[in-house]
Design a protein around this motif. Structure first.
Motif, PDB file in Angstrom:
ATOM      1  N   TRP A 102       4.874  -0.684 -18.796  1.00  0.00           N
ATOM      2  CA  TRP A 102       5.026   0.813 -18.272  1.00  0.00           C
ATOM      3  C   TRP A 102       3.765   1.647 -18.660  1.00  0.00           C
ATOM      4  O   TRP A 102       3.545   2.501 -17.626  1.00  0.00           O
ATOM      5  CB  TRP A 102       6.237   1.425 -18.641  1.00  0.00           C
ATOM      6  N   ALA A 103       3.462   1.421 -19.666  1.00  0.00           N
ATOM      7  CA  ALA A 103       2.223   2.361 -20.136  1.00  0.00           C
ATOM      8  C   ALA A 103       0.881   2.244 -19.198  1.00  0.00           C
ATOM      9  O   ALA A 103       0.379   3.027 -18.833  1.00  0.00           O
ATOM     10  CB  ALA A 103       1.979   2.110 -21.661  1.00  0.00           C
ATOM     11  N   LEU A 104       0.762   1.021 -18.965  1.00  0.00           N
ATOM     12  CA  LEU A 104      -0.387   0.382 -18.125  1.00  0.00           C
ATOM     13  C   LEU A 104      -0.399   1.232 -16.737  1.00  0.00           C
ATOM     14  O   LEU A 104      -1.032   1.533 -16.301  1.00  0.00           O
ATOM     15  CB  LEU A 104      -0.682  -1.024 -18.003  1.00  0.00           C
ATOM     16  N   ARG A 105       1.040   1.093 -16.287  1.00  0.00           N
ATOM     17  CA  ARG A 105       1.307   1.389 -14.944  1.00  0.00           C
ATOM     18  C   ARG A 105       1.324   3.007 -14.950  1.00  0.00           C
ATOM     19  O   ARG A 105       0.789   3.580 -13.708  1.00  0.00           O
ATOM     20  CB  ARG A 105       2.784   0.765 -14.224  1.00  0.00           C
ATOM     21  N   LEU A 106       2.026   3.662 -15.810  1.00  0.00           N
ATOM     22  CA  LEU A 106       1.810   4.972 -15.761  1.00  0.00           C
ATOM     23  C   LEU A 106       0.424   5.844 -15.914  1.00  0.00           C
ATOM     24  O   LEU A 106      -0.057   6.765 -15.144  1.00  0.00           O
ATOM     25  CB  LEU A 106       2.775   5.646 -16.851  1.00  0.00           C
ATOM     26  N   LYS A 107      -0.424   5.083 -16.779  1.00  0.00           N
ATOM     27  CA  LYS A 107      -1.738   5.662 -16.844  1.00  0.00           C
ATOM     28  C   LYS A 107      -2.643   5.362 -15.700  1.00  0.00           C
ATOM     29  O   LYS A 107      -3.687   5.880 -15.266  1.00  0.00           O
ATOM     30  CB  LYS A 107      -2.302   5.207 -18.293  1.00  0.00           C
ATOM     31  N   GLN A 108      -2.328   4.105 -14.849  1.00  0.00           N
ATOM     32  CA  GLN A 108      -3.076   3.880 -13.621  1.00  0.00           C
ATOM     33  C   GLN A 108      -2.723   4.901 -12.612  1.00  0.00           C
ATOM     34  O   GLN A 108      -3.480   5.334 -11.961  1.00  0.00           O
ATOM     35  CB  GLN A 108      -2.757   2.312 -13.180  1.00  0.00           C
ATOM     36  N   MET A 109      -1.308   5.227 -12.573  1.00  0.00           N
ATOM     37  CA  MET A 109      -1.050   6.127 -11.633  1.00  0.00           C
ATOM     38  C   MET A 109      -1.132   7.323 -11.626  1.00  0.00           C
ATOM     39  O   MET A 109      -1.627   8.228 -10.798  1.00  0.00           O
ATOM     40  CB  MET A 109       0.784   5.833 -11.720  1.00  0.00           C
ATOM     41  N   ASP A 110      -1.392   7.904 -13.024  1.00  0.00           N
ATOM     42  CA  ASP A 110      -1.799   9.267 -13.501  1.00  0.00           C
ATOM     43  C   ASP A 110      -2.797   9.282 -14.799  1.00  0.00           C
ATOM     44  O   ASP A 110      -2.040   9.436 -15.608  1.00  0.00           O
ATOM     45  CB  ASP A 110      -0.475   9.891 -13.704  1.00  0.00           C
ATOM     46  N   PRO A 111      -3.843   8.979 -14.549  1.00  0.00           N
ATOM     47  CA  PRO A 111      -4.755   8.687 -15.869  1.00  0.00           C
ATOM     48  C   PRO A 111      -5.088   9.891 -16.469  1.00  0.00           C
ATOM     49  O   PRO A 111      -5.405   9.779 -17.602  1.00  0.00           O
ATOM     50  CB  PRO A 111      -5.981   8.035 -15.092  1.00  0.00           C
ATOM     51  N   ASP A 112      -4.983  11.180 -16.036  1.00  0.00           N
ATOM     52  CA  ASP A 112      -5.276  12.324 -16.854  1.00  0.00           C
ATOM     53  C   ASP A 112      -4.118  12.672 -17.557  1.00  0.00           C
ATOM     54  O   ASP A 112      -4.171  13.784 -18.415  1.00  0.00           O
ATOM     55  CB  ASP A 112      -5.876  13.511 -15.781  1.00  0.00           C
ATOM     56  N   SER A 113      -2.875  12.427 -17.291  1.00  0.00           N
ATOM     57  CA  SER A 113      -1.698  12.666 -17.982  1.00  0.00           C
ATOM     58  C   SER A 113      -1.523  11.815 -19.479  1.00  0.00           C
ATOM     59  O   SER A 113      -1.726  10.788 -19.354  1.00  0.00           O
ATOM     60  CB  SER A 113      -0.474  12.780 -17.204  1.00  0.00           C
ATOM     61  N   LYS A 114      -0.835  12.530 -20.188  1.00  0.00           N
ATOM     62  CA  LYS A 114      -0.416  11.791 -21.367  1.00  0.00           C
ATOM     63  C   LYS A 114       1.068  11.511 -21.119  1.00  0.00           C
ATOM     64  O   LYS A 114       1.967  12.585 -20.657  1.00  0.00           O
ATOM     65  CB  LYS A 114      -0.427  12.682 -22.683  1.00  0.00           C
ATOM     66  N   PHE A 115       1.613  10.440 -21.421  1.00  0.00           N
ATOM     67  CA  PHE A 115       3.152  10.115 -21.484  1.00  0.00           C
ATOM     68  C   PHE A 115       3.766   9.948 -22.954  1.00  0.00           C
ATOM     69  O   PHE A 115       3.163   9.220 -23.770  1.00  0.00           O
ATOM     70  CB  PHE A 115       3.369   8.799 -20.608  1.00  0.00           C
ATOM     71  N   CYS A 116       5.101  10.086 -22.947  1.00  0.00           N
ATOM     72  CA  CYS A 116       5.896  10.016 -24.019  1.00  0.00           C
ATOM     73  C   CYS A 116       6.682   9.045 -23.715  1.00  0.00           C
ATOM     74  O   CYS A 116       7.427   8.910 -22.935  1.00  0.00           O
ATOM     75  CB  CYS A 116       6.385  11.157 -24.636  1.00  0.00           C
ATOM     76  N   LEU A 117       6.524   7.765 -24.349  1.00  0.00           N
ATOM     77  CA  LEU A 117       7.428   6.706 -24.189  1.00  0.00           C
ATOM     78  C   LEU A 117       8.434   6.484 -25.533  1.00  0.00           C
ATOM     79  O   LEU A 117       7.869   6.591 -26.437  1.00  0.00           O
ATOM     80  CB  LEU A 117       6.586   5.219 -24.287  1.00  0.00           C
ATOM     81  N   ILE A 118       9.602   6.544 -24.945  1.00  0.00           N
ATOM     82  CA  ILE A 118      10.852   6.648 -25.960  1.00  0.00           C
ATOM     83  C   ILE A 118      11.434   5.392 -26.131  1.00  0.00           C
ATOM     84  O   ILE A 118      11.970   4.597 -25.030  1.00  0.00           O
ATOM     85  CB  ILE A 118      11.749   8.138 -25.514  1.00  0.00           C
ATOM     86  N   MET A 119      12.027   4.958 -27.169  1.00  0.00           N
ATOM     87  CA  MET A 119      12.774   3.761 -27.248  1.00  0.00           C
ATOM     88  C   MET A 119      14.091   4.305 -28.285  1.00  0.00           C
ATOM     89  O   MET A 119      13.766   4.862 -29.455  1.00  0.00           O
ATOM     90  CB  MET A 119      12.286   2.494 -28.058  1.00  0.00           C
ATOM     91  N   PHE A 120      15.243   4.025 -27.895  1.00  0.00           N
ATOM     92  CA  PHE A 120      16.329   4.227 -28.806  1.00  0.00           C
ATOM     93  C   PHE A 120      17.309   3.186 -28.711  1.00  0.00           C
ATOM     94  O   PHE A 120      17.462   2.459 -27.902  1.00  0.00           O
ATOM     95  CB  PHE A 120      17.211   5.472 -27.952  1.00  0.00           C
ATOM     96  N   SER A 121      17.807   2.831 -30.041  1.00  0.00           N
ATOM     97  CA  SER A 121      18.481   1.575 -30.155  1.00  0.00           C
ATOM     98  C   SER A 121      19.803   2.143 -31.150  1.00  0.00           C
ATOM     99  O   SER A 121      19.512   2.867 -32.103  1.00  0.00           O
ATOM    100  CB  SER A 121      17.995   0.397 -31.098  1.00  0.00           C
ATOM    101  N   ASP A 122      20.742   1.634 -30.645  1.00  0.00           N
ATOM    102  CA  ASP A 122      22.070   1.821 -31.585  1.00  0.00           C
ATOM    103  C   ASP A 122      23.014   0.472 -31.479  1.00  0.00           C
ATOM    104  O   ASP A 122      22.424  -0.523 -31.013  1.00  0.00           O
ATOM    105  CB  ASP A 122      23.141   2.960 -31.190  1.00  0.00           C
ATOM    106  N   GLU A 123      23.925   0.180 -32.037  1.00  0.00           N
ATOM    107  CA  GLU A 123      24.684  -0.829 -32.213  1.00  0.00           C
ATOM    108  C   GLU A 123      24.924  -1.283 -30.721  1.00  0.00           C
ATOM    109  O   GLU A 123      25.110  -2.844 -30.728  1.00  0.00           O
ATOM    110  CB  GLU A 123      26.131  -0.703 -32.793  1.00  0.00           C
TER     111      GLU A 123
END
Length: 165
Positions: free
Chosen positions: A109-130
């Motif tokens: 996702w990071a590679l694709r998002l930066k390719q799509m919108d190289p001038d923007s910063k993206f926050c990639l979030i991961m959440f885990s519970d049981e």
């Protein structure tokens, strides 16, 4: 894998456990489901990037209406990017396996998002519970806050972390 994770103690423990004990599980999946996980349909809609099967024209036509439903663009993006890892597999996916798969998906996702919108910063979030592992993203905007609270330890019992790319 993505480095520089900002995470609460639960996520740090989970990430350390994965690096110390990589798991090998026999996971059943449908190839098209797995493809959709790693290569979702990212759409650029009025300074937002979301996951949607709808056309950009249709999304733009209803953008103002959508913004009435969401707090801001960050909320709109992250709501339309929410992805549960277990939904792409048949049967149960352990938290360890789900987290490993999530990390791979976020790398792509990071590679694709930066390719799509190289001038923007993206926050990639991961959440885990049981029960499940979830990933999502949003652009980092100066005029809007982050989706997550500043105090990640406030998510008691849940593993939460993010990385900015």
């Amino acid at each position: 894998m993505l480095s520089n994770w900002i995470a609460n103690s639960e996520m740090k423990k989970l990430l350390k456990d994965i690096s110390d004990h990589p798991s090998v599980e026999n996971l059943k999946f449908n190839f098209s489901e797995l493809y959709d996980l790693f290569f979702p349909e990212f759409k650029k809609v009025k300074d937002c990037v979301i996951i949607s099967k709808k056309s950009v024209n249709e999304l733009e036509m209803f953008f103002d209406k959508a913004m009435e439903m969401y707090f801001d663009k960050t909320d709109y993006e992250s709501s339309h990017a929410e992805t549960r890892i277990d939904c792409h597999f048949e049967g149960e996916v352990s938290m360890m396996a789900g987290t490993q798969i999530a990390l791979i998906a976020l790398e792509i996702w990071a590679l694709r998002l930066k390719q799509m919108d190289p001038d923007s910063k993206f926050c990639l979030i991961m959440f885990s519970d049981e029960d499940h592992v979830e990933i999502r993203f949003h652009k980092v905007r100066e005029d809007e806050g982050m989706l997550l609270a500043d105090d990640l330890e406030g998510y008691q019992g849940d593993a939460v972390g993010y990385v900015i790319v």
